[in-house]
Design an enzyme around this catalytic site. Sequence first.
Site, mmCIF file in Angstrom:
data_model
loop_
_atom_site.group_PDB
_atom_site.id
_atom_site.type_symbol
_atom_site.label_atom_id
_atom_site.label_comp_id
_atom_site.label_asym_id
_atom_site.label_seq_id
_atom_site.Cartn_x
_atom_site.Cartn_y
_atom_site.Cartn_z
ATOM 1 N N GLU A 298 0.829 -1.218 0.000
ATOM 2 C CA GLU A 298 0.000 0.000 0.000
ATOM 3 C C GLU A 298 0.857 1.260 0.000
ATOM 4 O OE1 GLU A 298 -2.383 -1.598 3.326
ATOM 5 O OE2 GLU A 298 -4.106 -0.946 2.156
ATOM 6 N N GLU B 133 -3.363 -9.785 3.352
ATOM 7 C CA GLU B 133 -4.156 -9.577 4.571
ATOM 8 C C GLU B 133 -5.225 -10.650 4.764
ATOM 9 O OE1 GLU B 133 -3.045 -7.294 2.558
ATOM 10 O OE2 GLU B 133 -2.707 -5.385 3.568
#
Length: 681
Positions: A105, A125
């Site tokens: 990210e 994740e």
Amino acid sequence: MSSPIRTERHDNVLVIISDNPPVNALGQAVRQGLKKGIEEALGDDEIQAVVIRCDGRTFFAGADITEFGKPSQGPNLPQALDAMEASDKPVVAAIHGTALGGGCEVALACHYRVAVPSAKLGLPEVKLGLIPGAAGTQRLPRLVGAEAALPLVAIGNPIPAKKAEAIGLVDAIVGEDSLEADAIAFAKSKIGQPVPRASEGTANQDGVKNPDIFDQFRAKNGRKMRGFDAPNAAIEAVKAAGELPYAEGVKKERELFMNLMTGSQSKAMRHYFFAERAANKIEDVAPDTPLISINKVGIIGAGTMGGGIAMNFLSAGIPVTILEMAQDALDRGTSVMRKNYENTAKRGRMTMEQIEGAMGILSPTLEYGDLADCDLVIEAVYENMDVKKEVFAKLDEVVKQGAILASNTSYLDVNEIATATQRPGYVLGLHFFSPANVMKLLEIVRGEKTRDDVLATCMKLAKKIGKVAAVSGVCPGFIGNRMLSKRQEQANALIMQGANYWDVDDVLLEFGFPMGPFQMGDLAGIDIGWHRDPSKVTTVREALCAAGRFGQKNGKGFYDYDEARQRTPSDEVKQIIADFAAKEGHEQREISKNEIRERLLYPMVNEGAKILDEGMAQRASDIDVVWINGYGWPLYTGGPMHWAEEVGLDKIVDGLERHGLEASEALKGYAALEGGFRALR
Ligand code: T1G
């Protein structure tokens, strides 16, 4: 304490560097330093471009998972990334190692991304029961399109830099050994140009133009997503990226993320993340124990297990000498290995060249003498103590001193096997699970006399051959099978007392196991080991075999099977069981699914507590690692011991006693302790 982030000036380029071993996790200090570095770059007119990179083995590998569940300390990552992306000065991510989760990210919030060829990028994740929480689900689809984003976000496997470049996640592949210089040059080349921002991208229109991709993805991946909450949330988040303005999409992501973060599945999967790593550590063996070099492995037995075990080493590039007693068995074994490899290649997971490479370092033999220079020999012969001891006595004579002699026994006493040799220190159990070339679990069975270097060597070797290992002491069934026997005992007792055998299977399926014991019996074949005398019926299995019910192989076992092998409960079987129970003098009654679940799972926890208390497992989380990797215990519940603590150990004690089953002193002891299984007894 000095910040893990420093900045260096290279002409008009500011390089922001993180040095936060072991994996540059984005802990509070790193986020703080990153924010400051960005502010420094934005506030200095001399600086016209920025590069972000990491020291050590990898670019940021994600948020610091150890911070989860604790009060969060600012600054938060999304804000730091928004400030960076808003810059009009080009910001370049210089990626090596594994840019994962929050690390990916960070890269997405940069205007450009360059990577070395060996780098990998991903958003894993979901493997922690989460979804990206720093706008990854909103930036990625806008950069690479919804279709390319879906597997990354909802399955969570990383992709190599080349693939990332192909889908537009990486802008350039740079020199493996010149990352910083190449990234600086790349940044300079972008000075004066309008900066591209992923949050403003429109690549995700594919998800808007073809809204079916989300349902198609769910249909294709349904099996591996079954029971998990995060993958569906991930799909929702990617879908939102095509339907909502960016700011609203980020809000949607945050809502989905917080739901998961506070849920039981993520807590369980984060527990497992650390459990798997803890299992590598052997409490009373120094981490720097010198290891024995394993350059050549011998396998005795080229049957299903021996061949499967051999494949693990061949695939890791370790030469194997495989021994059988007869040429036809040897030929059969090696051809099965080749066929297994070819099946893997058909699924695109291996090339023919890799198959030839693996088979090229396999040496079949009928001579024990050919094992003399092996550093490790693993026997996978018939499960009989006399046979094993004979093999070990022979190995002791033939194989060089200092070599490790391992048994693949699934329950026999490794200490007794060791007495057949003059080198008990070099003897241990390496219990692989069938199919050995597929199942991840390896139980490393530590004999009373097993040397520390032998144990440490095998633990390291397990990781090299792609196994997840846990150390077990010597007891019947070690960790996994010892607990499985308790579940099997109850499954058999339940159907004797009137429980529907399909309810027993369905309870375990609904709990998240891949299948129940009676389905498993049909799959493996009920007639395995049957004496073939229909007049001799002493078990339910023999009664079914006598009725010509052998399992899936002949279309009927516990269940009736159609051509697609779909199972249907059989009234005939229900009656056979009832008749057998009556003959054995069992009263039959209705038994609820709730009682079935408690009677199947609670005795396993009870046995796990005894295993822990006896020191047969180093820690409760090792037992979770065994059951998740060897028996399909659903990952999203964290394994039997974590699940039991979430249920409440006292509730399990009460449940056992309510069903007339004995709660062990060990379980009652842990139930009485504040820390449950984590408390030292
Ligand atoms: N946080 C804290 N510790 C970590 C960590 C992490 N993210 N990753 C690894 N470690 C520790 C690990 O416990 C071990 O510690 C050591 O580093 C070496 O790891 C905001 C919310 C990077 C591929 O899921 O996949 O970002 O045992 O043994 O085999 O939206 O670690 O030595 O004490 O695994 O070479 C997303 C998890 C987080 C990546 C390296 N990121 N890590 O594998 O070494 S959530 C991940 C890995 C997130 C954002 C969201 C692997 C690895 P110790 P290791 P490895």
